[in-house]
Design a protein around this motif. Structure first.
Motif: not given
Lengths: 138, 138
Positions: A100-101, A105-108, A120-122
């Motif tokens: 879900r995260e 993030y892919r949308a943002m 996506a990397v945090r």
């Protein structure tokens, strides 16, 4: 004359969150590497989308490996006056694995180029530094 | 749709030479470091002026020590369209010690901030990479 002031970490993260482009810095094969990427600041963490996920998060290339320390830099400096700011965040990079995260993030984070950018990397900031370059009053 | 094209090294150095701001990337105490600086391209080398001369040129801090490998990055990317370019140079950094060269570079490279920036550092490119991000024809 230009005045240089150190930013505190909340000021620095606020400036970083106000722009979308930055540069992630890491070490690969003992050599310094830098890649421009886009980012969002989410809950005090920096989240980037990249195809360098493996290199950014594990020396072994394993997606679930331990994080590696990276630096993340953004700046907005006028090329003529040299006034502006630069912020550097240092911390561990971790792959975002929660579906879900990841979808959020892919949308943002719109990828720059039409290519597969699966990761996506945090980056959780351990150290946030920044400088503000302003013109001194005469 | 955005098209990504790899630049050859001469194109990349030409673009780098057309701007004055970039970021030098190095490793200190095993951590990735990045600093915004200004540069000139001189005879195919990148020359920067910095107060980080010791860290950039020697693990031991000796001014005459062996060079260390650094990366140097500049980009010009539109924050809205994400079109533009990014260039990364990797190579050994060496202090400029010749007094005449040093005087010349000090005249060419205005420090951003009124502080002591005693070092001029020359980066001899071993690897030059770059990308150009352009809009595809419809």
């Amino acid at each position: 004359m230009t005045i240089k002031r150190e930013l505190d970490s909340s000021e620095a993260l606020r400036l970083l969150g106000g722009v979308s482009l930055g540069r992630v810095v890491f070490t690969r094969h003992a050599l310094p590497q830098i890649r421009p990427v886009n980012h969002v600041v989410d809950g005090g963490d920096i989240v980037i989308r990249t195809h360098e996920g493996a290199a950014l998060t594990s020396h072994t290339g394993r997606a679930d490996g331990p994080g590696v320390v990276v630096a993340y830099e953004a700046d907005l400096i006028d090329p003529d006056t040299h006034l502006g700011w630069s912020v550097v965040v240092t911390g561990y990079a971790h792959l975002v694995t929660d579906p879900r995260e990841l979808a959020r993030y892919r949308a943002m984070l719109r990828p720059w180029v039409e290519q597969t950018m699966d990761y996506a990397v945090r980056i959780r900031p351990d150290l946030v530094t920044g400088i503000l370059l302003t013109a001194a009053d005469a």
